[in-house]
Write an enzyme that holds these catalytic residues in place. Structure first.
Site, PDB file in Angstrom:
ATOM      1  N   HIS A   1      60.903  49.961   4.025  1.00 51.85           N
ATOM      2  CA  HIS A   1      59.654  50.638   4.350  1.00 51.85           C
ATOM      3  C   HIS A   1      59.285  51.696   3.308  1.00 51.85           C
ATOM      4  O   HIS A   1      60.123  52.401   2.778  1.00 51.85           O
ATOM      5  CB  HIS A   1      59.738  51.283   5.735  1.00 51.85           C
ATOM      6  CG  HIS A   1      60.857  52.272   5.877  1.00 51.85           C
ATOM      7  ND1 HIS A   1      60.727  53.598   5.567  1.00 51.85           N
ATOM      8  CD2 HIS A   1      62.134  52.108   6.300  1.00 51.85           C
ATOM      9  CE1 HIS A   1      61.861  54.231   5.801  1.00 51.85           C
ATOM     10  NE2 HIS A   1      62.744  53.351   6.235  1.00 51.85           N
ATOM     11  N   ASP A   2      58.000  51.747   2.993  1.00 54.35           N
ATOM     12  CA  ASP A   2      57.403  52.781   2.137  1.00 54.35           C
ATOM     13  C   ASP A   2      57.812  52.685   0.677  1.00 54.35           C
ATOM     14  O   ASP A   2      57.625  53.642  -0.080  1.00 54.35           O
ATOM     15  CB  ASP A   2      57.709  54.188   2.688  1.00 54.35           C
ATOM     16  CG  ASP A   2      57.302  54.333   4.144  1.00 54.35           C
ATOM     17  OD1 ASP A   2      56.089  54.277   4.423  1.00 54.35           O
ATOM     18  OD2 ASP A   2      58.196  54.463   5.012  1.00 54.35           O
TER      19      ASP A   2
ATOM     20  N   GLY B   1      64.510  52.684   1.769  1.00 53.53           N
ATOM     21  CA  GLY B   1      63.186  53.217   2.048  1.00 53.53           C
ATOM     22  C   GLY B   1      62.718  54.258   1.044  1.00 53.53           C
ATOM     23  O   GLY B   1      63.517  54.996   0.459  1.00 53.53           O
TER      24      GLY B   1
END
Length: 264
Positions: A121-122, A139
């Site tokens: 994520h991200d 992440g």
């Protein structure tokens, strides 16, 4: 009508360009958008708020847009955004973003991302990168343009890799890797600058000499990071052709978290 195999399951709310080809047994969710010329192989799952640009080639068994592997995630409508002309090989897993990281995982254009690559994520990936098999990004990792990751490279969360950098096979990054740097090891250590890659991209001898001077300031002259930044800044005046490269390096070094530092 898009070229959709009859065994594929495509939600009627998905926005699929008529030139998109989708292989057997692939599943496409309702919030997915796929641009012209993209091909999706068999047995893929594309879900979540995922936007995929033009002329991408997605191979079989890829999983794109699944929720983040983050216990804090509570179902927010975060997204995965993929640009144009990317190659995404088998068994890749790219997660959507999280509210704590801006809400989006992003991949740029013209990237070559091999089998079993994981983008948590991200993460933000630039353009013209190559990720060899089993490269794994935790992440909030940021990867600049023209970066090459050797197979089985593992990158710790929040780490940044500057443009034109390279890692050797099985490297483990716990700290930021500045632009142009080649690293290797567990944990990774700076070994040299990616001079051959720069030559292939059209860097002239004057610019390459400036990159060598930056390497010397960062790694050979036993300077503190602040002293090295001052030395590097002087190169813009003495080597005008390298001004964009100096600016790239200084911008990156200006964002280094002192708790993490750079690869040494």
């Amino acid at each position: 009508m898009a070229l959709i195999h009859p065994t594929a399951v495509v939600d009627p709310k998905a926005q699929i360009d008529s030139s998109v080809a989708i292989g057997p047994y692939t599943v496409i969710g309702p919030h997915v958008r796929i641009g012209a010329g993209t091909t999706v192989g068999p047995h893929c799952v594309i879900e979540g708020h995922t936007t995929i640009g033009r002329d991408n080639r997605i191979f079989q068994f890829a999983s794109l847009g699944a929720v983040p592997q983050d216990k804090k995630y509570g179902g927010e409508p975060c997204e995965l955004v993929i640009g144009d002309r990317n190659t995404i090989r088998e068994f890749s897993t790219y997660n959507i973003g999280s509210p704590g990281g801006g809400g989006a995982t992003r991949v740029g254009n013209d990237n070559w991302l091999m089998a079993y690559v994981h983008l948590a994520h991200d993460c933000v990936v630039g353009n013209n990168t190559i990720f060899a098999n089993n490269s794994q990004l935790a992440g909030h990792v940021e990867v600049g343009d023209w970066v090459i990751l050797g197979g089985f490279t593992v990158v710790h969360q929040f780490v940044r890799i500057g443009a034109h950098g390279m890692t050797a096979m099985c490297s483990l990054l716990f700290a930021d890797q500045p632009p142009f740097v080649m690293s290797q090891g567990q944990p990774a250590q700076a070994r040299s600058m990616n001079f051959e890659g720069l030559r292939r991209r059209g860097f002239d001898p004057e610019r390459i000499a400036a990159v060598k001077a930056m390497h010397k300031a960062l790694y050979r002259d036993q300077l503190t990071l602040e002293q090295a930044k001052e030395r590097i800044a002087e190169l813009a005046a003495t080597t005008p052709a390298a001004e964009p490269d100096v600016a790239l390096m200084l911008s990156f070094l200006g964002g280094v978290d002192p708790r993490r530092g750079i690869v040494r």
